[in-house]
Design an enzyme around this catalytic site. Structure first.
Site, short mmCIF file in Angstrom:
data_model
loop_
_atom_site.label_atom_id
_atom_site.label_comp_id
_atom_site.label_asym_id
_atom_site.label_seq_id
_atom_site.Cartn_x
_atom_site.Cartn_y
_atom_site.Cartn_z
N TYR A 112 5.10 3.15 -9.76
CA TYR A 112 3.73 2.74 -8.92
C TYR A 112 2.71 3.45 -9.43
O TYR A 112 2.74 4.65 -8.99
CB TYR A 112 4.13 2.56 -7.40
CG TYR A 112 2.94 2.11 -6.53
CD1 TYR A 112 2.25 0.80 -6.84
CD2 TYR A 112 2.52 2.89 -5.43
CE1 TYR A 112 1.37 0.22 -5.77
CE2 TYR A 112 1.56 2.37 -4.56
CZ TYR A 112 0.94 1.34 -4.87
OH TYR A 112 -0.18 0.98 -4.08
N TYR A 127 9.37 -3.79 2.56
CA TYR A 127 9.09 -2.25 2.43
C TYR A 127 8.44 -1.61 3.45
O TYR A 127 8.65 -0.76 4.16
CB TYR A 127 8.41 -2.16 0.97
CG TYR A 127 8.18 -0.50 0.78
CD1 TYR A 127 9.22 0.11 0.36
CD2 TYR A 127 7.06 0.03 0.97
CE1 TYR A 127 8.87 1.60 0.32
CE2 TYR A 127 6.68 1.25 0.84
CZ TYR A 127 7.64 2.25 0.51
OH TYR A 127 7.31 3.57 0.29
N HIS A 128 7.19 -2.31 3.64
CA HIS A 128 6.22 -1.39 4.54
C HIS A 128 6.67 -1.75 6.11
O HIS A 128 6.27 -0.76 6.69
CB HIS A 128 4.69 -2.06 4.37
CG HIS A 128 4.42 -1.43 3.09
ND1 HIS A 128 4.36 -2.66 1.82
CD2 HIS A 128 3.75 -0.57 2.42
CE1 HIS A 128 3.78 -2.04 0.70
NE2 HIS A 128 3.60 -0.83 1.31
N LYS A 177 -9.65 6.13 13.01
CA LYS A 177 -9.21 6.03 11.74
C LYS A 177 -10.39 5.63 10.99
O LYS A 177 -10.88 4.48 10.76
CB LYS A 177 -8.08 5.13 11.44
CG LYS A 177 -6.86 5.53 11.70
CD LYS A 177 -5.57 4.68 11.42
CE LYS A 177 -5.58 4.71 9.87
NZ LYS A 177 -5.18 6.20 9.25
N ASP A 195 -8.48 3.38 5.10
CA ASP A 195 -7.13 3.50 5.18
C ASP A 195 -6.49 2.95 6.36
O ASP A 195 -6.75 3.04 7.51
CB ASP A 195 -7.01 5.13 5.46
CG ASP A 195 -5.44 5.45 5.66
OD1 ASP A 195 -4.56 4.79 5.19
OD2 ASP A 195 -5.11 6.38 6.59
N HIS A 225 -3.13 2.74 6.78
CA HIS A 225 -1.71 3.25 7.12
C HIS A 225 -1.92 3.94 8.64
O HIS A 225 -2.20 5.04 8.65
CB HIS A 225 -1.18 4.35 5.93
CG HIS A 225 -0.88 3.53 4.91
ND1 HIS A 225 -1.59 3.42 3.86
CD2 HIS A 225 0.41 3.11 4.39
CE1 HIS A 225 -1.06 2.82 2.88
NE2 HIS A 225 0.13 2.79 3.28
#
Length: 660
Positions: A16, A170-171, A533, A537, A539
C-alpha cells in the site's frame, strides 16, 4: 495431499503506497514492481479522498501526507507513467470519491488506447465503513450508496474484469470490531449494496449473478491466529449461503468469497517496533495457510508504521515475507491443512451463528444504512474498542513490549537516522503550483459543459460514471467534481458513537473521578474537556476512546466528531467555556494544524486554556509543539488512558492556579 503438478498460483503481492507527489509515487511503484511486486495498491491523500483540490483551505497541511494527491487527469498520467495499464492489477483505496478516481483511470486508459474490458483491479468503494471507522465520507448514506451502485452497474457492463467494490472489514477491526462484528457488519454492507442494485431495476436478472461475482472483500487479520483462520472460513461459508439463498445465484464461481487483505495495523506498537515483524508474519499466515479461505491479494504493513511513513526498504521487507512464503515453502503444493479439524469446525460454527444473530438484528432495524444513521453500528464499535483498550491497560490482554516484557535494548532500526519517510512541505506548494497551471491551460468552456452534464446526471438519477469520465477528459479537477455533487447531495456528519451517559461498568476510575470532583469544585463548575480533530484526518479511534474515558472519569466532554476547522474548534472552546482542549491528528499534519489552533486560541483570548495533542508524532516534532505552547504530547506508546486522564486533571488545575 501434495501434488507439485497442481501447485497453486501465488496470490497477488502488493504494498500500500503513495505519498508526496504523483511523480514520487510513480517512481516508488516502478521500483516495487521491479522487485517482484505483482499488483499496485494506491494510497490517496486525504484531500483527494474527501473531494477537495490541493489548494482548498481544508487541504492545508494534508497534501501528500497519507497518500498521493490526484487533482486531475494530468496527475493520473504522471502516477502511471511507464506502467502499462492493460498488464496491471490496480487496487485503489478510495471510497467517497471512488467514482471520480475510477473515471480518471478509465479516461487515462482510453487515452492510451487500452480497451476498458481488459482493465483489472479494484476500487474499494465501501462507503458504509467510512461512516464507522475511517471517516472519509462526504455525502449522506443514501446518495453515497447510489454512487456505489452506479460504479457497480457501469463496470459490470464495460469493465468485466474490474472489482467495483471491496466490502471492507479491515477498518472495522481497526476501529475495535470483534470477529463477529467484522463478519456481520461487512456482510450487512454487502447485502445493502446488492439489495440497492436489485431494487434499482437497472440490472437485468440474468446479469445479477455477474454483479455478485465481481463483489470482493478487503479483510483484516489480527494476532489471534486460530480465531482469524476460522473467521475467514466463516466468511467463505456465509457468503456462499447468502448469495445462494438470498439472491439465488446458482453459479458456484460467482458465489466465491474473493478477498484481499492487509493485516492488522492497530496492533503495531511504537514500543519495541521490531516486534512488529513477527506480528505481521503471524497475521499473514492466517490469510494464506487455509487453501479454502486463502486471500487473492495480500499487502502487508511495514514494521515501523506506528512511527511514521515507511521507507522503500521497509516495504521491501514486507514484500519479501510474502515471496519467501510463496516461493521457498511448500505451502502451495498442498490442500487445505485445516480441513477435518474438529476444533476449527466448532469455532467456525460458533462465529457463523453469532454473526447470523447480529445480521438479523441489523435487518430488523431496516438494514445497514438505517443502522448507520441511527448510530447503532458506530456505538457498537466504540464500545468494543473501549473493552479492548481497557483489557490492555489492566494487563488482561498481553502486548509484548507494551504491558509485559517491557525491558528492552535500544533499537538500531528505530533509532537510526531517517527511520521513516518525511513528506517535504515543498510537495504541497509544488502541487498547488501545478494545479494552478493546469487550470490556466485547459479549455474553460469544455470544463463548464462537462460539469453541467455531471450536475444533470446527479439530479436526474443517471449513472454518474459516463459524465464523470467526460469531466476527467475535459480537465475537471477533483474539487470541482466533489463540489458539483455536494451541491446535488449535500454533506453529512456521521454519529460519533460517543454517548453522554457515564458507563457504570468502567473499572479503575474511582480515584480519578474523585480528583475530577475535587478540581471541579475548585473551578466552580464541572471540568470541561473539548476533544477536537482538525484537518481531514478521519481516523477517530483515539479521539473516541479519549472522549469516552474522560466522560467515564466524570468530565464534561465536548466532542463533535471529525474534520473540524481550526476556527470551529476555537469557537467551540470559547462558546462552551472549556478548561482544556485535546487535539487528535494521525495524518502527519500535526505541525501546521496544531500551530494554527494554538495561534487562533491566543488571538481569541484563550491562551490560558491548555492544549494537549495526540497522534503519530516524532520526538523532535513534540519538542517543537511544546515550545509553541502545547502542554503535553501523547503518541501510540501512551496506551494507559487513565494516566492521561490524571494528566489532564493536573494540567487544568495548574492552569487555574497560574491564572489566579
Amino acid at each position: 495431499m501434495r501434488d507439485k503438478a497442481l501447485r497453486d498460483k501465488p496470490w497477488i503481492f502488493r504494498t500500500y503506497a503513495g505519498h508526496s507527489t504523483a511523480a514520487a509515487s510513480n517512481a516508488l511503484y516502478r521500483k516495487n514492481l521491479s522487485k517482484g511486486q505483482t499488483g499496485l495498491s494506491v494510497a490517496f491523500d486525504l484531500p483527494t479522498q474527501t473531494g477537495y483540490d490541493s489548494d482548498h483551505a481544508l487541504a492545508k497541511g494534508e497534501v501528500g501526507k497519507v497518500g498521493v494527491p490526484i487533482s486531475h487527469i494530468g496527475d493520473m498520467r504522471m502516477l502511471f507513467d511507464g506502467i502499462p495499464l492493460h498488464e496491471m492489477n490496480t487496487s485503489m483505496t478510495i471510497n467517497a470519491t471512488a467514482a471520480w478516481l475510477l473515471a480518471l483511470y478509465v479516461a487515462l486508459a482510453d487515452e492510451q488506447g487500452v480497451a476498458r474490458q481488459t482493465l483489472q483491479g479494484t476500487t474499494q468503494n465501501d462507503i458504509i465503513k467510512e461512516y464507522l471507522s475511517r471517516g472519509t465520507y462526504v455525502f449522506p448514506p443514501a446518495p453515497s450508496m447510489r454512487l456505489t451502485k452506479d460504479v457497480i452497474l457501469f463496470t459490470t457492463k464495460e469493465m468485466p474484469k474490474w472489482n467495483p467494490m471491496n466490502v471492507c472489514s479491515y477498518h472495522l477491526q481497526e476501529a475495535g470490531a470483534t470477529s463477529v462484528q467484522e463478519l456481520a457488519f461487512a456482510l450487512a454492507t454487502a447485502i445493502g449494496v446488492l439489495d440497492a442494485v436489485k431494487a434499482s431495476g437497472q440490472c437485468a436478472p440474468e446479469e445479477f449473478g455477474e454483479v455478485v461475482g465481481r463483489i470482493s472483500f478487503f479483510v483484516n487479520a489480527g494476532l489471534r491466529f486460530i480465531t482469524e483462520v476460522c473467521k475467514l472460513r466463516a466468511f467463505t461459508e456465509l457468503w456462499d449461503e447468502i448469495t445462494r439463498e438470498r439472491y439465488g445465484v446458482t453459479d458456484a464461481k460467482q458465489r466465491l468469497f474473493r478477498y484481499g487483505v492487509q493485516v492488522n495495523s492497530l496492533g503495531l506498537t511504537e514500543q519495541q517496533p521490531e516486534n512488529n515483524v513477527a506480528r505481521i508474519l503471524i497475521e499473514m499466515l492466517a490469510v494464506t495457510l487455509s487453501k479454502g479461505a486463502r486471500a487473492r491479494a495480500v499487502q502487508l504493513p511495514a514494521w515501523n508504521e506506528a512511527l511514521g511513513l515507511p521507507r522503500p526498504w521497509d516495504q521491501q521487507w514486507s514484500l519479501r515475507m510474502q515471496q519467501i512464503l510463496a516461493y521457498e515453502t511448500d505451502l502451495l503444493e498442498y490442500g487445505d491443512v485445516f480441513e477435518g479439524s474438529p476444533a476449527i469446525a466448532a469455532k467456525v460454527a460458533e462465529l457463523k451463528q453469532a454473526a447470523k444473530e447480529e445480521l438479523a438484528q441489523i435487518e430488523k432495524m431496516g438494514g445497514t444504512v438505517v443502522a448507520v444513521e441511527q448510530g447503532y453500528l458506530k456505538q457498537q464499535l466504540v464500545e468494543s474498542n473501549s473493552r479492548r483498550v481497557e483489557a490492555i491497560e489492566r494487563g488482561e490482554q498481553i502486548v509484548v513490549g507494551v504491558n509485559r516484557f517491557v525491558e528492552t535494548e535500544a533499537s538500531p532500526l528505530a533509532d537510526a537516522a531517517e527511520a521513516v519517510v518525511t513528506v517535504s512541505p515543498e510537495a504541497e506548494s509544488g502541487q498547488i503550483e501545478r494545479l494552478a497551471a493546469w487550470r490556466d491551460a485547459r479549455d474553460v468552456k469544455a470544463v463548464a459543459v462537462a460539469l453541467e452534464g455531471l450536475r444533470k446526471a446527479a439530479k436526474t438519477g443517471g449513472n454518474i460514471m459516463p459524465p464523470s469520465i467526460a469531466c476527467a477528459k475535459a480537465g475537471v479537477t477533483t474539487g470541482e467534481w466533489g463540489f458539483a455533487l455536494r451541491a446535488a447531495f449535500g454533506e453529512y456528519r456521521a454519529p460519533t458513537g460517543v454517548g453522554t451517559a457515564m458507563r457504570n461498568d468502567a473499572e479503575g476510575l474511582d480515584d480519578i473521578r474523585a480528583e475530577v470532583d475535587r478540581v471541579s469544585k475548585k473551578l466552580g463548575r464541572r471540568l470541561k474537556f473539548l476533544v477536537g480533530k482538525p484537518g481531514l484526518d478521519g481516523h477517530s479511534n483515539g479521539a473516541e476512546q479519549i472522549a469516552a474515558r474522560a466522560r467515564d472519569a466524570g468530565m464534561e466532554v465536548v466532542y463533535d466528531g471529525i474534520r473540524l476547522t481550526a476556527e470551529a474548534i476555537v469557537a467551540a472552546a470559547a462558546e462552551k467555556r472549556v478548561h482544556v482542549v485535546g487535539l487528535s491528528i494521525l495524518s502527519g499534519s500535526h505541525m501546521p494544524l496544531v500551530q494554527d489552533v494554538v495561534a487562533r486560541m491566543k488571538k481569541a483570548g484563550l491562551d490560558d486554556v491548555p492544549v494537549v495533542v495526540g497522534g503519530i508524532i516524532p520526538p523532535q516534532d513534540a519538542s517543537v509543539l511544546k515550545s509553541a505552547g502545547v502542554a503535553e504530547v501523547y503518541t501510540p506508546k501512551d496506551f494507559e488512558l487513565n494516566r492521561i486522564m490524571s494528566d489532564l486533571v493536573r494540567i487544568v488545575e495548574g492552569a487555574a492556579e497560574t491564572a489566579k
